[in-house]
Each structure stands twice: as structure tokens, then as C-alpha cells.
Design an enzyme around this catalytic site. Structure first.
Site: not given
Ligand code: DER
Length: 214
Positions: A29, A81, A83, A95, A97, A103, A121
Site C-alpha cells: 500500500g 503494514d 490498514a 485488503g 490493496g 499479509e 483510519k
Molecule cells: O490492502 C491493505 O491491507 C493495505 O495495507 C492497504 O489497505 C493500506 O493502504 P494504504 O496504506 O495505501 O492506505
């Protein structure tokens, strides 16, 4: 803009948690893109990475970072990661992405899962963001009917095929007050590969923008 600044700030903070000489778990992402830029600057201090998507793998390799098959590495000390949503208990919707399965696999293996998000978020109750569910293509309609019975409004993310060759349903109109229960319920539906609810295995730390943390 504020969101991008928040993503970059959280990603920079996560870099400080990377153990020298380690294999780093890397998500997918736009927030993780900032983390990957930072890893590139410290690429001689790490062994390499394991990646949750072909997209992140390409970004890492373009920057001279070795990307390993998860089956070939031992313990992963850290997985970083993003979210789509995060509640006060560090449960996540992921999800957006389309990388949720890999993940979730790396999150399961990693010793510490650190999530990096911009403040927008952070929500009280998960579900305003449609919940991604990765499904085996032939089961799409069956899973959709089961999700309707759970009170959701599933929408096929038409035209998107995941790295695993599957399809995605995005489930609208959920108010997820018990993330673990819903994750378990959706996991039971035959044809579901992965649900983008990280509750049974949630983030260990969430870095929010420049100075927030839960
Ligand atoms: O797909 C995912 O879970 C990614 O982590 C995503 O949702 C986060 O995307 P972003 O960092 O572009 O907001």
C-alpha cells in the site's frame, strides 16, 4: 496533504524498529511505500525482506533489497503494514490493496506486527470501510449469499484478480462490534480464502501519524 504526511510520519517511525541484520516483513500500500523508501536507505543494514505482494516485491527489488520466499526464512522479528481501518483494540480492516491473504500469512508468522496508519483510519467501530473477503472464484455467489445472511452487502470487486488467482467481495453496511466473532464466522464459509479482519491476530502496535500510538 495531511493524509500523506501522516502516512510518511508513521512509516518513518517504524524504521526505527527494524533490527540490524534481520529479514523484514513488508506489507502493501501507499503507507508501506514510504517504509520501503526508508528500507532502501538502510538496505546494507538488513538481510532482506519477505513481501505480501508482487507490487511490494517489485518496489523492494528495484531498490536493491533481496526478497525471500517465506518458506526459506526462519522467524520474522517484525512485520510492518498499513490498514484501511483500525479500532481501539488494534483490530484492523485490511485488503483495500487486494493483498490481504499474504499479509495475513506474514502477520501470523511475524513475532511483532506493527501497523502504520494516518489518523483518518482510526475509528471507534470497524465497518465504514467495506470489509474485503478473498474468495475462490467458483464460490463467489455462494459466499455472497452467506455474507448477506450475516447482515452484509457484498459487492464483487470486478476485474481484480489477487496474486493467488482469486476474486474479492467487499462487504458494505457492517458494524463490526465483535471483530473476532465475525472473523471466525466468515472464515467458516466454504469458498472463503481470507477475510480482511485482523482480530484473532491483531496488530501488536499501531503507529498513528507523527506521534499517535495504541
Ligand atoms: O490492502 C491493505 O491491507 C493495505 O495495507 C492497504 O489497505 C493500506 O493502504 P494504504 O496504506 O495505501 O492506505
Amino acid at each position: 496533504n495531511d493524509a500523506e504526511n501522516g502516512k510518511r510520519a508513521a512509516a518513518e517511525r517504524a524504521l526505527a524498529l527494524v533490527e540490524p541484520g534481520s529479514v523484514v516483513g513488508v506489507g502493501t500500500g501507499s503507507t508501506v511505500r514510504w517504509f520501503i523508501e526508508g528500507l532502501a536507505r538502510m538496505r546494507h543494514d538488513i538481510e532482506g525482506a519477505v513481501s505480501s505482494s508482487e507490487a511490494s516485491t517489485a518496489l523492494l527489488r528495484e531498490r536493491g533489497i533481496a526478497v525471500y520466499d517465506l518458506n526459506g526464512v526462519g522467524e520474522i522479528p517484525l512485520y510492518v503494514d498499513g490498514a484501511d481501518e483500525c479500532d481501539g483494540s488494534r483490530c484492523l480492516i485490511k485488503g483495500g490493496g487486494a493483498a490481504l491473504t499474504r499479509e495475513k500469512i506474514i502477520a501470523a508468522v511475524a513475532r511483532e506486527f506493527v501497523c502504520i496508519i494516518d489518523p483518518a483510519k482510526r475509528v471507534d467501530v470497524l465497518g465504514r470501510f467495506p470489509l474485503p473477503v478473498e474468495v475462490i472464484p467458483m464460490a463467489r455467489s455462494h459466499v455472497a449469499r452467506e455474507l448477506l445472511d450475516l447482515g452484509g452487502q457484498p459487492v464483487w470487486r470486478e476485474g481484480v484478480v489477487t496474486d493467488n488467482g482469486n476474486w474479492i467481495l467487499d462487504v458494505h453496511h457492517l458494524q463490526i462490534t465483535d471483530p473476532e466473532a465475525l472473523e471466525t464466522a466468515i472464515n467458516q464459509i466454504v469458498g472463503v480464502v481470507t477475510v480482511g479482519l485482523f482480530a484473532r491476530r491483531r496488530a501488536d502496535r499501531v503507529l498513528i501519524g507523527a506521534d499517535g500510538e495504541i
